[in-house]
Design an enzyme around this catalytic site. Structure first.
Site, PDB file in Angstrom:
ATOM      1  N   HIS A 109      33.345  42.376   5.043  1.00 48.72           N
ATOM      2  CA  HIS A 109      34.388  41.696   4.265  1.00 48.72           C
ATOM      3  C   HIS A 109      34.111  41.706   2.768  1.00 48.72           C
ATOM      4  O   HIS A 109      34.938  41.269   1.981  1.00 48.72           O
ATOM      5  CB  HIS A 109      34.493  40.236   4.716  1.00 48.72           C
ATOM      6  CG  HIS A 109      33.330  39.411   4.248  1.00 48.72           C
ATOM      7  ND1 HIS A 109      32.095  39.475   4.837  1.00 48.72           N
ATOM      8  CD2 HIS A 109      33.204  38.535   3.209  1.00 48.72           C
ATOM      9  CE1 HIS A 109      31.259  38.665   4.207  1.00 48.72           C
ATOM     10  NE2 HIS A 109      31.898  38.090   3.213  1.00 48.72           N
TER      11      HIS A 109
HETATM   12  C1  UD1 Z   1      34.315  34.708  -0.561  1.00 45.10           C
HETATM   13  C2  UD1 Z   1      33.111  34.942  -1.471  1.00 45.10           C
HETATM   14  C3  UD1 Z   1      32.129  35.886  -0.790  1.00 45.10           C
HETATM   15  C4  UD1 Z   1      31.757  35.358   0.588  1.00 45.10           C
HETATM   16  C5  UD1 Z   1      33.010  35.063   1.406  1.00 45.10           C
HETATM   17  C6  UD1 Z   1      32.619  34.384   2.688  1.00 45.10           C
HETATM   18  C7  UD1 Z   1      33.643  34.855  -3.879  1.00 45.10           C
HETATM   19  C8  UD1 Z   1      33.782  35.655  -5.111  1.00 45.10           C
HETATM   20  N1  UD1 Z   1      33.519  35.546  -2.738  1.00 45.10           N
HETATM   21  O1  UD1 Z   1      34.955  35.961  -0.377  1.00 45.10           O
HETATM   22  O2  UD1 Z   1      30.956  35.984  -1.569  1.00 45.10           O
HETATM   23  O3  UD1 Z   1      30.973  36.324   1.221  1.00 45.10           O
HETATM   24  O4  UD1 Z   1      33.875  34.184   0.671  1.00 45.10           O
HETATM   25  O5  UD1 Z   1      33.545  34.590   3.696  1.00 45.10           O
HETATM   26  O6  UD1 Z   1      33.653  33.645  -3.926  1.00 45.10           O
HETATM   27  N2  UD1 Z   1      42.099  34.202   2.601  1.00 45.10           N
HETATM   28  C9  UD1 Z   1      42.740  33.676   3.703  1.00 45.10           C
HETATM   29  N3  UD1 Z   1      42.384  32.424   4.121  1.00 45.10           N
HETATM   30  C10 UD1 Z   1      41.438  31.695   3.485  1.00 45.10           C
HETATM   31  C11 UD1 Z   1      40.811  32.235   2.368  1.00 45.10           C
HETATM   32  C12 UD1 Z   1      41.142  33.499   1.939  1.00 45.10           C
HETATM   33  O7  UD1 Z   1      43.593  34.299   4.318  1.00 45.10           O
HETATM   34  O8  UD1 Z   1      41.172  30.571   3.923  1.00 45.10           O
HETATM   35  C13 UD1 Z   1      42.446  35.566   2.150  1.00 45.10           C
HETATM   36  C14 UD1 Z   1      43.317  35.537   0.910  1.00 45.10           C
HETATM   37  O9  UD1 Z   1      44.285  36.539   1.007  1.00 45.10           O
HETATM   38  C15 UD1 Z   1      42.357  35.887  -0.185  1.00 45.10           C
HETATM   39  C16 UD1 Z   1      41.290  36.742   0.497  1.00 45.10           C
HETATM   40  O10 UD1 Z   1      41.241  36.245   1.829  1.00 45.10           O
HETATM   41  O11 UD1 Z   1      42.961  36.573  -1.236  1.00 45.10           O
HETATM   42  C17 UD1 Z   1      39.936  36.618  -0.153  1.00 45.10           C
HETATM   43  O12 UD1 Z   1      39.527  35.270  -0.234  1.00 45.10           O
HETATM   44  P1  UD1 Z   1      38.494  34.778  -1.379  1.00 45.10           P
HETATM   45  O13 UD1 Z   1      38.179  33.362  -1.163  1.00 45.10           O
HETATM   46  O14 UD1 Z   1      39.005  35.178  -2.726  1.00 45.10           O
HETATM   47  O15 UD1 Z   1      37.220  35.658  -1.172  1.00 45.10           O
HETATM   48  P2  UD1 Z   1      36.451  36.076   0.135  1.00 45.10           P
HETATM   49  O16 UD1 Z   1      36.687  37.517   0.366  1.00 45.10           O
HETATM   50  O17 UD1 Z   1      36.733  35.121   1.228  1.00 45.10           O
HETATM   51  N1  UDP Z   2      30.661  33.796  10.995  1.00 42.75           N
HETATM   52  C1  UDP Z   2      31.430  33.082  11.928  1.00 42.75           C
HETATM   53  N2  UDP Z   2      32.526  33.695  12.473  1.00 42.75           N
HETATM   54  C2  UDP Z   2      32.881  34.972  12.164  1.00 42.75           C
HETATM   55  C3  UDP Z   2      32.089  35.687  11.223  1.00 42.75           C
HETATM   56  C4  UDP Z   2      31.001  35.065  10.650  1.00 42.75           C
HETATM   57  O1  UDP Z   2      31.121  31.935  12.242  1.00 42.75           O
HETATM   58  O2  UDP Z   2      33.872  35.470  12.706  1.00 42.75           O
HETATM   59  C5  UDP Z   2      29.525  33.121  10.354  1.00 42.75           C
HETATM   60  C6  UDP Z   2      28.185  33.828  10.478  1.00 42.75           C
HETATM   61  O3  UDP Z   2      27.499  33.400  11.634  1.00 42.75           O
HETATM   62  C7  UDP Z   2      27.458  33.407   9.212  1.00 42.75           C
HETATM   63  C8  UDP Z   2      28.577  33.182   8.210  1.00 42.75           C
HETATM   64  O4  UDP Z   2      29.788  33.124   8.957  1.00 42.75           O
HETATM   65  O5  UDP Z   2      26.801  32.173   9.368  1.00 42.75           O
HETATM   66  C9  UDP Z   2      28.623  34.304   7.223  1.00 42.75           C
HETATM   67  O6  UDP Z   2      29.728  34.174   6.418  1.00 42.75           O
HETATM   68  P1  UDP Z   2      30.368  35.391   5.666  1.00 42.75           P
HETATM   69  O7  UDP Z   2      29.907  36.660   6.291  1.00 42.75           O
HETATM   70  O8  UDP Z   2      31.815  35.113   5.601  1.00 42.75           O
HETATM   71  O9  UDP Z   2      29.836  35.221   4.184  1.00 42.75           O
HETATM   72  P2  UDP Z   2      28.498  35.709   3.446  1.00 42.75           P
HETATM   73  O10 UDP Z   2      27.346  35.171   4.198  1.00 42.75           O
HETATM   74  O11 UDP Z   2      28.532  37.197   3.365  1.00 42.75           O
HETATM   75  O12 UDP Z   2      28.649  35.127   2.087  1.00 42.75           O
END
Ligand code: UD1
Ligand code: UDP
Length: 367
Positions: free
Chosen positions: A206
């Protein structure tokens, strides 16, 4: 002492859950949990609050998704008001997301001490948003909780005051340990997706640098087409959006040995991960978790801020499809040998007491 805990995304909720519960049950410790609303979908946020048994959240900034600088500005403004209302003595943030940075800036703006959990991580890719957030938050913070000695050294090299760095371990270890038993007991995820224990590959990808880049995302899809083992992939909403935008979803859906799902609950995910043959991921948290449930992982990035796992639990393979599928074959062929070796390795992320140490340190400094 009253602590404000600020979080906004799935991994922050997971990694702060034990600290929050400890603080909530400690006499003499007041607690205010503030959710920025960066993650707002039920299966990225609320579901984790429920499953991990977190107390009621009084303040929700409800920022939602938008362009980074707008999001930061709105979160900081909302957090300043929430923090002032809460009359806290300090602010605790975790990790490297936009919410982490906003929490640290808001605390600093109000002259409150800022504590950073999981400080000092560096992947040395200066343009990565998370790297920018990490460096800024470490700089702003008054207390930096390093999860490993490497993280502590990174901060020393950055010239940060050694007196503000505390080596405590990573809080993910206690979260996994607390949740794994429940996951085994409660989750029916293997039966639901007709998967056989130790026979399938779990995939998550992601990260912005992977999925917002069309060629890299194409490479990942190609890699999955080359893998012959059964695979399951809980798809993050960012990835789903890019798959649609880059017209790659139909190719992913056409892979007959690949099951796509929505993001899973923590218990289902832990059950899937701990029962898998191997994991392909770009997630930070999963690079740490695999050292607790002892599974080999392939990191589909060009660098990692978690070098502790490289050469033991994981390899950083990049996004070349042949290289990824080749590494899957190697791990598959040597599965027994590799997992037997991993079983005897302690986690480099600590002993499961990081949250206790963090609370003790905060009480000593600010209690
Ligand atoms: C964010 C973090 C990333 C982390 C990830 C964990 C930043 C810069 N990035 O990335 O480091 O690994 O969270 O999962 O903070 N969206 C939904 N539902 C939600 C939230 C987001 O559908 O509840 C969609 C939206 O279209 C949004 C996209 O996901 O534009 C990205 O969401 P965003 O919070 O900007 O960043 P992540 O990719 O989730
Ligand atoms: N995770 C979860 N459900 C999912 C995918 C990930 O509970 O479908 C959990 C995973 O076990 C880990 C955390 O989400 O603890 C990692 O989050 P993510 O990969 O979104 O963010 P990152 O760690 O890269 O910032």
């Amino acid at each position: 002492m009253k602590i404000a805990v600020v979080f906004g995304t799935r991994p922050e909720i997971i990694k702060l859950s034990v600290l929050v519960k400890l603080a909530a049950s400690s006499p003499g410790v007041g607690l205010e949990i503030i959710h920025t609303g960066q993650h707002y979908s039920y299966n990225l946020s609320e579901r984790f609050l429920e499953d991990l048994g977190l107390p009621h959240i009084k303040e929700d900034i409800a920022v939602g998704s938008m362009e980074r600088l707008d999001q930061l500005r709105r979160m900081v403004a909302g957090l300043e008001v929430a923090l002032e209302n809460a009359c806290c003595d300090l602010v605790t943030v975790q990790g490297d997301t936009n919410s982490t940075l906003a929490g640290a800036i808001a605390g600093r703006n109000l002259s409150l001490p800022v504590a950073h959990v999981e400080a000092g991580l560096r992947c040395f890719s200066p343009l990565m948003v998370e790297e920018i957030n990490r460096i800024a938050v470490d700089r702003i913070s008054d207390v930096c909780f390093a999860p490993t000695p490497i993280a502590a050294v990174n901060m020393e090299k950055d010239g940060l005051d050694a007196g503000k760095v505390f080596l405590v371990g990573n809080t993910i270890v206690e979260t996994v340990r607390e949740s794994l038993e429940t996951a085994h007991r409660r989750s029916r995820v293997l039966a639901e997706y007709e998967l056989e224990k130790d026979r399938y590959v779990l995939i998550t990808a992601h990260r912005q640098e992977n999925v917002d880049d069309k060629q890299r995302l194409k490479n990942l899809v190609r890699a999955f087409e080359l893998i012959e083992l059964p695979m399951i992939y809980p798809v993050h909403p960012r990835t789903l959006e890019r798959m649609v935008e880059f017209e790659l979803l139909h190719r992913l859906e056409a892979i007959s040995n690949l099951t796509l799902t929505d993001p899973l609950s923590y218990f289902d995910f832990l059950e899937l991960a701990s029962s898998s043959r191997l994991i392909i991921t770009d997630s930070g948290g999963i690079q740490e978790e695999c050292t607790v449930y002892k599974k080999p992982i392939i990191v589909v990035r060009d660098s990692t801020e978690r070098p502790e796992i490289v050469g033991t639990f994981g390899q950083v393979i990049g996004s070349d499809p042949e290289a990824i599928s080749e590494e899957v074959r190697r791990l598959d062929d040597k599965y027994r040998e590799i997992t037997a070796a991993l079983d005897s390795l302690p986690s480099p992320y600590g002993d499961g007491k990081a949250s206790e140490r963090i609370l003790e340190t905060l009480l000593r400094l600010y209690g």
